[in-house]
Scaffold this motif. Structure first.
Motif, PDB file in Angstrom:
ATOM      1  N   ALA A  30     -31.508  72.206  36.594  1.00 18.70           N
ATOM      2  CA  ALA A  30     -32.827  71.714  37.005  1.00 18.70           C
ATOM      3  C   ALA A  30     -32.800  71.096  38.395  1.00 18.70           C
ATOM      4  CB  ALA A  30     -33.343  70.694  36.000  1.00 18.70           C
ATOM      5  N   ASP A  31     -31.737  71.353  39.148  1.00 24.19           N
ATOM      6  CA  ASP A  31     -31.670  70.910  40.534  1.00 24.19           C
ATOM      7  C   ASP A  31     -32.170  72.031  41.432  1.00 24.19           C
ATOM      8  OD1 ASP A  31     -30.515  68.360  39.996  1.00 24.19           O
ATOM      9  OD2 ASP A  31     -28.576  69.347  39.684  1.00 24.19           O
ATOM     10  N   VAL A  32     -33.230  71.732  42.192  1.00 28.10           N
ATOM     11  CA  VAL A  32     -33.883  72.744  43.022  1.00 28.10           C
ATOM     12  C   VAL A  32     -33.718  72.358  44.478  1.00 28.10           C
ATOM     13  CG1 VAL A  32     -36.056  73.893  43.569  1.00 28.10           C
ATOM     14  CG2 VAL A  32     -35.560  73.201  41.210  1.00 28.10           C
ATOM     15  N   SER A  33     -33.304  73.321  45.330  1.00 27.11           N
ATOM     16  CA  SER A  33     -33.086  73.068  46.746  1.00 27.11           C
ATOM     17  C   SER A  33     -33.845  74.098  47.575  1.00 27.11           C
ATOM     18  CB  SER A  33     -31.594  73.134  47.083  1.00 27.11           C
ATOM     19  OG  SER A  33     -31.369  72.874  48.445  1.00 27.11           O
ATOM     20  N   PHE A  54     -35.517  67.560  43.123  1.00 20.92           N
ATOM     21  CA  PHE A  54     -36.116  68.465  44.106  1.00 20.92           C
ATOM     22  C   PHE A  54     -35.628  68.032  45.473  1.00 20.92           C
ATOM     23  CE2 PHE A  54     -39.417  69.527  47.231  1.00 20.92           C
ATOM     24  CZ  PHE A  54     -39.446  70.904  47.069  1.00 20.92           C
ATOM     25  N   LYS A  55     -35.073  69.007  46.205  1.00 22.57           N
ATOM     26  CA  LYS A  55     -34.484  68.703  47.503  1.00 22.57           C
ATOM     27  C   LYS A  55     -34.978  69.688  48.547  1.00 22.57           C
ATOM     28  CE  LYS A  55     -29.937  68.645  49.784  1.00 22.57           C
ATOM     29  NZ  LYS A  55     -28.482  68.760  49.547  1.00 22.57           N
ATOM     30  N   VAL A  56     -35.382  69.173  49.686  1.00 26.68           N
ATOM     31  CA  VAL A  56     -35.624  70.015  50.856  1.00 26.68           C
ATOM     32  C   VAL A  56     -34.392  69.857  51.736  1.00 26.68           C
ATOM     33  CG1 VAL A  56     -37.071  70.414  52.869  1.00 26.68           C
ATOM     34  CG2 VAL A  56     -38.122  69.778  50.697  1.00 26.68           C
ATOM     35  N   ASN A  73     -36.196  62.995  36.345  1.00 28.29           N
ATOM     36  CA  ASN A  73     -35.160  61.974  36.230  1.00 28.29           C
ATOM     37  C   ASN A  73     -33.856  62.580  36.714  1.00 28.29           C
ATOM     38  OD1 ASN A  73     -33.811  59.487  35.281  1.00 28.29           O
ATOM     39  ND2 ASN A  73     -32.859  60.888  33.816  1.00 28.29           N
ATOM     40  N   ASN A  74     -33.252  61.943  37.710  1.00 27.61           N
ATOM     41  CA  ASN A  74     -31.967  62.410  38.213  1.00 27.61           C
ATOM     42  C   ASN A  74     -30.941  61.301  38.018  1.00 27.61           C
ATOM     43  OD1 ASN A  74     -29.789  63.538  39.469  1.00 27.61           O
ATOM     44  ND2 ASN A  74     -30.733  63.691  41.503  1.00 27.61           N
ATOM     45  N   PRO A  75     -30.052  61.416  37.050  1.00 30.30           N
ATOM     46  CA  PRO A  75     -29.098  60.334  36.765  1.00 30.30           C
ATOM     47  C   PRO A  75     -28.008  60.187  37.811  1.00 30.30           C
ATOM     48  CG  PRO A  75     -28.700  62.198  35.324  1.00 30.30           C
ATOM     49  CD  PRO A  75     -29.940  62.528  36.084  1.00 30.30           C
ATOM     50  N   THR A  76     -27.874  61.135  38.760  1.00 34.11           N
ATOM     51  CA  THR A  76     -26.774  61.086  39.728  1.00 34.11           C
ATOM     52  C   THR A  76     -27.247  61.086  41.179  1.00 34.11           C
ATOM     53  OG1 THR A  76     -26.549  63.497  39.668  1.00 34.11           O
ATOM     54  CG2 THR A  76     -25.179  62.215  38.142  1.00 34.11           C
ATOM     55  N   GLY A  77     -28.541  60.943  41.414  1.00 32.36           N
ATOM     56  CA  GLY A  77     -29.026  60.961  42.790  1.00 32.36           C
ATOM     57  C   GLY A  77     -30.524  60.742  42.851  1.00 32.36           C
ATOM     58  N   ALA A  78     -31.099  61.049  44.010  1.00 33.32           N
ATOM     59  CA  ALA A  78     -32.528  60.882  44.216  1.00 33.32           C
ATOM     60  C   ALA A  78     -33.304  61.916  43.414  1.00 33.32           C
ATOM     61  CB  ALA A  78     -32.873  61.021  45.696  1.00 33.32           C
ATOM     62  N   ALA A  79     -34.456  61.511  42.896  1.00 35.02           N
ATOM     63  CA  ALA A  79     -35.313  62.469  42.200  1.00 35.02           C
ATOM     64  C   ALA A  79     -35.906  63.467  43.193  1.00 35.02           C
ATOM     65  CB  ALA A  79     -36.417  61.734  41.445  1.00 35.02           C
ATOM     66  N   ILE A  80     -36.404  62.957  44.325  1.00 38.86           N
ATOM     67  CA  ILE A  80     -36.863  63.806  45.430  1.00 38.86           C
ATOM     68  C   ILE A  80     -36.086  63.402  46.665  1.00 38.86           C
ATOM     69  CG2 ILE A  80     -38.796  64.353  46.949  1.00 38.86           C
ATOM     70  CD1 ILE A  80     -40.644  64.221  44.605  1.00 38.86           C
ATOM     71  N   ASN A  81     -35.441  64.390  47.283  1.00 42.14           N
ATOM     72  CA  ASN A  81     -34.536  64.162  48.402  1.00 42.14           C
ATOM     73  C   ASN A  81     -34.935  65.099  49.540  1.00 42.14           C
ATOM     74  OD1 ASN A  81     -32.379  63.736  50.136  1.00 42.14           O
ATOM     75  ND2 ASN A  81     -30.895  64.824  48.857  1.00 42.14           N
ATOM     76  N   LEU A  82     -35.576  64.533  50.572  1.00 44.42           N
ATOM     77  CA  LEU A  82     -36.080  65.330  51.679  1.00 44.42           C
ATOM     78  C   LEU A  82     -35.190  65.094  52.892  1.00 44.42           C
ATOM     79  CD1 LEU A  82     -39.878  64.540  51.195  1.00 44.42           C
ATOM     80  CD2 LEU A  82     -38.487  66.290  50.063  1.00 44.42           C
ATOM     81  N   GLN A  83     -34.296  66.044  53.159  1.00 43.16           N
ATOM     82  CA  GLN A  83     -33.334  65.911  54.248  1.00 43.16           C
ATOM     83  C   GLN A  83     -33.874  66.448  55.567  1.00 43.16           C
ATOM     84  OE1 GLN A  83     -30.141  64.430  54.267  1.00 43.16           O
ATOM     85  NE2 GLN A  83     -30.928  63.581  52.344  1.00 43.16           N
TER      86      GLN A  83
END
Length: 546
Positions: A30-33, A54-56, A73-83
């Motif tokens: 369920a990790d989307v990049s 969700f990651k950009v 819910n992301n137990p190991t990082g950001a739920a939304i991560n916009l790089q």
């Protein structure tokens, strides 16, 4: 944003529908990049995942993220991560509730910088009439290395943050909507820029500062200011030295409402390291904490604290301090009140750290000159006794009253200045329950206005000028107390000694029956010195005192 790509979360997996030239979407469980070189792309997030994100990863163009009833819910990082450093428009779809949660620890690569549950390297603009719920278990809840903007209609609730509810590098702009924050650190912090509130309802419960700009660098081009032009800010802080609104530079308020309740020791309702201007709106600041000793000094609680010049020209400012040694309004520099309404109540007594280090509760205190030229100023200090140092209005230099209406009640001197008191206009009523009514440790001059001062029994005075003569060249002067400094100058004065009874009237008439004064006596004294000066007192006329 004409191109739409929809990501649907389901448990521990995610599916993707739609495409756009220049956009690559990869999924791992369920990790989307996303990597994109395209413009005009809208990423629609929907569904629920208990272990996803969700990651950009990269985007060379601005983009939109629509939250359409998504729970991540992301137990190991950001739920939304916009790089991406490009602007992101985040829209909470109408009628939807969206939830973002992160873990207490992050698993990240060395090249990625994630500081919160919703993290972006670039600018982010929140809008939409749906609801966004965010909880930051690792660090901040919402964080941007650029600026954050909230548009009208946005609704964001931060139910918890290990550090700051919202943390930005460059700016936070609140244009409307509702923002609710509960945090273990600061409610809102901008590190190298400004905070601007134009509208909306902001409710913050924080252990640290509720709203804060800070800057530790040396770049003079960076001005970490706070401006409030509208909206309603309901701020509650509990930590030691926590402040409702804190600016590392200037603080300006032209409208809106700020309600700050701060309970920690040495806490402040509004505080600025530079100048503060309150020209409109309404401030209510309530403090209850005690002072703390640090850097060889005592720092107490205060409703308003300004390190530079404080200007009050049109706002309503209400401060109540219940802690010992607390201040209503405290300025390290100049205080100028030219308009508006100021109401101050203190109930605390003197705070003693040791036999030689203490601080007293005061209504309004300025280390520099203090000037009242307009508005209505009302100060009531209730704690302590005549030698407690609990004064109503105090200037460590020169106090000037040239206009407005000022009423002060205090256990120690109601009004005090270290160098000089100059009254040129306005109305002032000063009542001390244990010391002098109006006291100058230097000189005192009265050239206009109406000045009424009531001190206690001997050796305290209505008007005290440290045994110097008071220069009276105009205005109306009325004083009662155990004694008085002599009234000199070009205007005639009357001195009268007798026992007085509270509530009785004293009347002065000329020989033709013209009444110059009728005054209700404010207290009972077995031996009182009553003084009166007025331009109506003329040479060659007989007057009677009743």
């Amino acid at each position: 944003f004409g191109s739409t790509i929809t990501i649907t979360y389901s448990g521990t997996s995610a599916s993707v529908s739609g495409s756009a030239d220049g956009v690559t979407v990869t999924t791992s469980s369920a990790d989307v990049s996303v990597a994109s070189t395209a413009s005009g792309v809208n990423y629609v997030l929907t569904g629920t995942t208990t272990d996803g994100s969700f990651k950009v990863a990269s985007s060379s163009k601005k983009y939109e993220i629509t939250l359409n009833g998504v729970s991540i819910n992301n137990p190991t990082g950001a739920a939304i991560n916009l790089q991406s450093s490009k602007r992101a428009f985040v829209v909470s779809a109408s009628g939807t509730t969206n939830t973002l949660t992160d873990g207490t620890t992050y698993t990240t690569s060395d090249t990625e910088d994630m500081k919160g549950c919703f993290f972006t390297e670039g600018q982010v603009i929140f809008s939409g009439s749906g609801t966004l719920n965010v909880k930051g278990n690792y660090k901040h809840a919402i964080c941007s290395d650029s600026y954050i903007r909230l548009r009208k209609g946005s609704a964001i609730t931060i139910s918890g943050a290990a550090k700051d509810g919202i943390h930005a590098n460059d700016a936070l702009i609140i244009g409307g909507g509702t923002l609710n924050i509960t945090s273990s650190g600061d409610g809102v912090e901008v590190e190298e820029g400004y905070i601007k509130v134009d509208d909306g309802l902001v409710t913050i419960n924080s252990a640290g500062d509720a709203i804060k700009t800070s800057y530790d660098g040396t770049d003079t081009a960076i001005t970490p200011y706070v401006t409030v032009n509208g909206g309603l800010l309901k701020l509650t802080t509990t930590g030691e030295k926590a402040q409702g609104v804190k600016s590392a530079s200037t603080l300006a308020m032209t409208g809106g409402i700020i309600q700050a309740t701060v309970s920690g020791n040495a806490s402040k309702g509004l505080s600025s390291d530079g100048n503060m201007t309150l020209s409109g709106g309404k401030v209510t600041a309530i403090t209850s904490g005690a002072p703390i000793y640090e850097d060889n000094d005592l720092s107490g609680a205060a409703g308003v604290k300004c390190d530079g010049t404080l200007l009050i020209s049109g706002a309503t400012v209400q401060c109540k301090s219940t802690g010992n040694g607390g201040k209503g309004i405290s300025g390290d520099g100049i205080i100028n009140i030219s308009g508006g309404i100021v109401r101050v109540i203190t109930t605390g007594t003197k705070y003693s750290y040791s036999s030689s280090i203490d601080t007293s509760a005061k209504g309004i205190k300025a280390d520099g000159n203090l000037t009242i030229s307009g508005g209505a100023v009302m100060v009531r200090c209730e704690g302590g006794n005549g030698d407690s140092g609990s004064e109503g209005i105090e200037s460590k230099k020169i106090l000037t009253i040239s206009g407005g209406e000022t009423a002060v009640q205090a256990p120690d001197d109601a009004v005090n200045a270290a160098s000089a008191i100059n009254i040129t206009g306005g109305y002032i009523y000063a009542y001390s329950s244990g010391n002098d009514g109006i006291d100058s440790n230097g000189t005192m001059s009265i050239s206009g206005g109406v000045a009424i001062a009531s001190g206690t029994s001997q050796p305290e005075d209505g008007f005290d000028c440290d045994n110097n003569s008071i220069s009276v060249t105009g205005g109306v002067v009325i004083g009662t107390g155990g004694g008085t400094s002599s009234l000199g100058g070009s205007q005639y004065s009357v001195g009268y000694g007798a026992a007085i009874t509270s509530g009785n009237l004293i009347n002065i008439q000329s020989s033709d029956g013209t009444s110059l004064l009728t005054y209700k006596l404010p207290r009972t004294l077995s031996s009182c010195t009553f003084v009166f000066s007025s331009p109506s007192l003329k040479s060659g006329t007989t007057y009677s005192i009743y």
